[in-house]
Design a protein around this motif. Structure first.
Motif, PDB file in Angstrom:
ATOM      1  N   LEU A  15     -78.258  69.631  34.383  1.00 45.08           N
ATOM      2  CA  LEU A  15     -79.266  68.982  33.553  1.00 45.08           C
ATOM      3  C   LEU A  15     -80.398  69.972  33.307  1.00 45.08           C
ATOM      4  CD1 LEU A  15     -80.435  66.337  32.298  1.00 45.08           C
ATOM      5  CD2 LEU A  15     -81.434  65.885  34.542  1.00 45.08           C
ATOM      6  N   ILE A  16     -80.725  70.189  32.040  1.00 48.29           N
ATOM      7  CA  ILE A  16     -81.854  71.043  31.683  1.00 48.29           C
ATOM      8  C   ILE A  16     -82.929  70.139  31.089  1.00 48.29           C
ATOM      9  CG2 ILE A  16     -82.697  72.898  30.195  1.00 48.29           C
ATOM     10  CD1 ILE A  16     -79.813  74.002  30.187  1.00 48.29           C
ATOM     11  N   VAL A  17     -84.121  70.191  31.666  1.00 49.54           N
ATOM     12  CA  VAL A  17     -85.245  69.411  31.171  1.00 49.54           C
ATOM     13  C   VAL A  17     -86.279  70.396  30.656  1.00 49.54           C
ATOM     14  CG1 VAL A  17     -87.051  67.759  31.765  1.00 49.54           C
ATOM     15  CG2 VAL A  17     -84.813  67.601  32.863  1.00 49.54           C
ATOM     16  N   SER A  18     -86.689  70.208  29.429  1.00 47.80           N
ATOM     17  CA  SER A  18     -87.622  71.143  28.821  1.00 47.80           C
ATOM     18  C   SER A  18     -88.737  70.379  28.126  1.00 47.80           C
ATOM     19  CB  SER A  18     -86.875  72.005  27.799  1.00 47.80           C
ATOM     20  OG  SER A  18     -87.754  72.893  27.167  1.00 47.80           O
ATOM     21  N   PHE A  19     -89.942  70.885  28.226  1.00 48.71           N
ATOM     22  CA  PHE A  19     -91.054  70.332  27.472  1.00 48.71           C
ATOM     23  C   PHE A  19     -92.039  71.446  27.165  1.00 48.71           C
ATOM     24  CE2 PHE A  19     -92.150  69.737  31.925  1.00 48.71           C
ATOM     25  CZ  PHE A  19     -93.484  70.113  32.013  1.00 48.71           C
ATOM     26  N   LEU A  20     -92.808  71.257  26.122  1.00 44.26           N
ATOM     27  CA  LEU A  20     -93.767  72.275  25.704  1.00 44.26           C
ATOM     28  C   LEU A  20     -94.952  72.298  26.659  1.00 44.26           C
ATOM     29  CD1 LEU A  20     -93.729  71.602  21.867  1.00 44.26           C
ATOM     30  CD2 LEU A  20     -92.455  73.332  23.145  1.00 44.26           C
ATOM     31  N   PHE A  21     -95.421  73.500  26.970  1.00 45.18           N
ATOM     32  CA  PHE A  21     -96.564  73.645  27.859  1.00 45.18           C
ATOM     33  C   PHE A  21     -97.378  74.849  27.424  1.00 45.18           C
ATOM     34  CE2 PHE A  21     -98.942  74.350  31.731  1.00 45.18           C
ATOM     35  CZ  PHE A  21     -99.241  73.050  32.103  1.00 45.18           C
ATOM     36  N   ASP A  22     -98.671  74.771  27.581  1.00 40.89           N
ATOM     37  CA  ASP A  22     -99.593  75.786  27.093  1.00 40.89           C
ATOM     38  C   ASP A  22     -99.593  77.050  27.963  1.00 40.89           C
ATOM     39  OD1 ASP A  22    -101.871  76.379  25.196  1.00 40.89           O
ATOM     40  OD2 ASP A  22    -102.871  76.645  27.134  1.00 40.89           O
ATOM     41  N   TYR A  23     -99.401  78.182  27.317  1.00 41.42           N
ATOM     42  CA  TYR A  23     -99.376  79.477  28.003  1.00 41.42           C
ATOM     43  C   TYR A  23    -100.720  79.798  28.654  1.00 41.42           C
ATOM     44  CZ  TYR A  23     -99.442  84.572  28.512  1.00 41.42           C
ATOM     45  OH  TYR A  23     -99.574  85.846  29.000  1.00 41.42           O
ATOM     46  N   GLU A  24    -101.788  79.643  27.907  1.00 41.58           N
ATOM     47  CA  GLU A  24    -103.113  80.000  28.427  1.00 41.58           C
ATOM     48  C   GLU A  24    -103.480  79.157  29.647  1.00 41.58           C
ATOM     49  OE1 GLU A  24    -106.256  82.192  29.095  1.00 41.58           O
ATOM     50  OE2 GLU A  24    -104.826  82.657  27.507  1.00 41.58           O
ATOM     51  N   LEU A  25    -103.124  77.897  29.635  1.00 40.11           N
ATOM     52  CA  LEU A  25    -103.378  77.035  30.792  1.00 40.11           C
ATOM     53  C   LEU A  25    -102.590  77.545  32.004  1.00 40.11           C
ATOM     54  CD1 LEU A  25    -104.654  74.575  32.090  1.00 40.11           C
ATOM     55  CD2 LEU A  25    -102.821  73.179  31.101  1.00 40.11           C
ATOM     56  N   THR A  26    -101.363  77.965  31.787  1.00 39.76           N
ATOM     57  CA  THR A  26    -100.548  78.512  32.877  1.00 39.76           C
ATOM     58  C   THR A  26    -101.206  79.764  33.460  1.00 39.76           C
ATOM     59  OG1 THR A  26     -98.588  77.748  31.692  1.00 39.76           O
ATOM     60  CG2 THR A  26     -98.213  79.194  33.542  1.00 39.76           C
ATOM     61  N   ARG A  27    -101.722  80.622  32.600  1.00 39.89           N
ATOM     62  CA  ARG A  27    -102.428  81.828  33.079  1.00 39.89           C
ATOM     63  C   ARG A  27    -103.654  81.460  33.911  1.00 39.89           C
ATOM     64  NH1 ARG A  27    -103.459  86.916  30.432  1.00 39.89           N
ATOM     65  NH2 ARG A  27    -105.511  85.997  30.243  1.00 39.89           N
ATOM     66  N   ARG A  28    -104.392  80.450  33.468  1.00 38.09           N
ATOM     67  CA  ARG A  28    -105.590  80.027  34.207  1.00 38.09           C
ATOM     68  C   ARG A  28    -105.226  79.429  35.560  1.00 38.09           C
ATOM     69  NH1 ARG A  28    -110.024  77.849  29.903  1.00 38.09           N
ATOM     70  NH2 ARG A  28    -109.799  79.584  28.447  1.00 38.09           N
ATOM     71  N   ILE A  29    -104.125  78.698  35.606  1.00 28.93           N
ATOM     72  CA  ILE A  29    -103.663  78.132  36.877  1.00 28.93           C
ATOM     73  C   ILE A  29    -103.307  79.249  37.844  1.00 28.93           C
ATOM     74  CG2 ILE A  29    -101.742  76.854  37.928  1.00 28.93           C
ATOM     75  CD1 ILE A  29    -101.819  75.040  35.381  1.00 28.93           C
ATOM     76  N   GLU A  30    -102.628  80.285  37.345  1.00 25.09           N
ATOM     77  CA  GLU A  30    -102.290  81.412  38.197  1.00 25.09           C
ATOM     78  C   GLU A  30    -103.562  82.143  38.664  1.00 25.09           C
ATOM     79  OE1 GLU A  30     -99.180  85.034  38.222  1.00 25.09           O
ATOM     80  OE2 GLU A  30    -100.679  85.084  36.615  1.00 25.09           O
ATOM     81  N   LYS A  31    -104.487  82.320  37.750  1.00 22.47           N
ATOM     82  CA  LYS A  31    -105.748  82.991  38.094  1.00 22.47           C
ATOM     83  C   LYS A  31    -106.507  82.207  39.168  1.00 22.47           C
ATOM     84  CE  LYS A  31    -109.430  85.436  35.753  1.00 22.47           C
ATOM     85  NZ  LYS A  31    -110.029  85.767  34.461  1.00 22.47           N
ATOM     86  N   GLY A  32    -106.371  80.879  39.132  1.00 21.99           N
ATOM     87  CA  GLY A  32    -107.001  80.028  40.134  1.00 21.99           C
ATOM     88  C   GLY A  32    -106.250  79.991  41.456  1.00 21.99           C
ATOM     89  N   ARG A  33    -105.138  80.699  41.517  1.00 22.10           N
ATOM     90  CA  ARG A  33    -104.324  80.856  42.719  1.00 22.10           C
ATOM     91  C   ARG A  33    -103.667  79.559  43.199  1.00 22.10           C
ATOM     92  NH1 ARG A  33    -105.364  86.026  44.872  1.00 22.10           N
ATOM     93  NH2 ARG A  33    -107.266  86.933  44.076  1.00 22.10           N
ATOM     94  N   TRP A  34    -103.284  78.701  42.249  1.00 22.63           N
ATOM     95  CA  TRP A  34    -102.537  77.494  42.627  1.00 22.63           C
ATOM     96  C   TRP A  34    -101.309  77.298  41.749  1.00 22.63           C
ATOM     97  CZ3 TRP A  34    -102.979  72.996  39.365  1.00 22.63           C
ATOM     98  CH2 TRP A  34    -103.971  73.081  38.387  1.00 22.63           C
ATOM     99  N   TYR A  35    -100.780  78.413  41.254  1.00 18.32           N
ATOM    100  CA  TYR A  35     -99.614  78.399  40.370  1.00 18.32           C
ATOM    101  C   TYR A  35     -98.374  77.823  41.066  1.00 18.32           C
ATOM    102  CZ  TYR A  35     -95.953  80.199  37.282  1.00 18.32           C
ATOM    103  OH  TYR A  35     -94.865  80.314  36.463  1.00 18.32           O
ATOM    104  N   GLU A  36     -98.062  78.292  42.269  1.00 17.65           N
ATOM    105  CA  GLU A  36     -96.865  77.820  42.980  1.00 17.65           C
ATOM    106  C   GLU A  36     -96.988  76.328  43.297  1.00 17.65           C
ATOM    107  OE1 GLU A  36     -94.532  78.674  47.123  1.00 17.65           O
ATOM    108  OE2 GLU A  36     -95.479  80.382  46.119  1.00 17.65           O
ATOM    109  N   GLU A  37     -98.143  75.905  43.742  1.00 19.57           N
ATOM    110  CA  GLU A  37     -98.381  74.479  44.016  1.00 19.57           C
ATOM    111  C   GLU A  37     -98.213  73.648  42.737  1.00 19.57           C
ATOM    112  OE1 GLU A  37    -102.205  71.647  45.105  1.00 19.57           O
ATOM    113  OE2 GLU A  37    -102.277  73.775  45.664  1.00 19.57           O
ATOM    114  N   PHE A  38     -98.760  74.154  41.638  1.00 17.58           N
ATOM    115  CA  PHE A  38     -98.654  73.474  40.354  1.00 17.58           C
ATOM    116  C   PHE A  38     -97.193  73.367  39.902  1.00 17.58           C
ATOM    117  CE2 PHE A  38     -98.196  74.038  35.750  1.00 17.58           C
ATOM    118  CZ  PHE A  38     -98.771  72.857  35.313  1.00 17.58           C
TER     119      PHE A  38
END
Length: 143
Positions: free
Chosen positions: A15-38
């Motif tokens: 099963l492949i589940v896909s949805f659109l997600f914002d790139y810039e938000l992903t970068r900010r989450i990583e910068k905030g150091r909670w990317y893996e948790e997210f």
């Protein structure tokens, strides 16, 4: 469409589940150091949502799972901002749209020349690439 019994154990499916997600938000989450948790939380929420709706008891039957965000796609595939399609959804899609048109999409006006790849039909991407390649190969093989 792809009936390869070696792709999954007997009685199992992928099963492949896909949805659109914002790139810039992903970068900010990583910068905030909670990317893996997210990433883990999104996966848990998607599985729970699918289990509570269209795939009851999905959670009990998962053998493995993985996630890919725009950031991980950019890093692994080197696509611009983790893009999985080559056009914006702000304008009309430049090719025939719809999964139901996929068999027609591999045909061309030239006899014995077929079209395949991620840009053959919408939605674009790796699954479309695999399915159209298989359909074109079947036509070459049987034609």
């Amino acid at each position: 469409m792809l009936n390869d019994s070696s792709a999954a154990p007997e009685g199992k499916s992928g099963l492949i589940v896909s949805f659109l997600f914002d790139y810039e938000l992903t970068r900010r989450i990583e910068k905030g150091r909670w990317y893996e948790e997210f990433e883990n939380r999104i996966k848990e929420m998607m599985i729970a949502s699918l289990s509570a709706s269209v795939y009851p008891q999905l959670e009990e039957h998962i053998m493995f799972s993985f996630t890919a965000s725009p950031l991980s796609i950019e890093r692994n595939i080197h696509s611009s901002e983790g893009a999985i399609v080559g056009w914006s959804f702000e304008q009309d899609i430049p090719i025939e749209a719809g999964m139901l048109n996929m068999k027609k999409a591999v045909l061309t006006p030239i006899y014995d020349v077929y079209r395949a790849g991620q840009w053959t039909v919408s939605p674009a991407g790796l699954p479309t690439c695999i399915m159209t390649a298989r359909m074109a190969a079947d036509l070459v093989h049987t034609g």
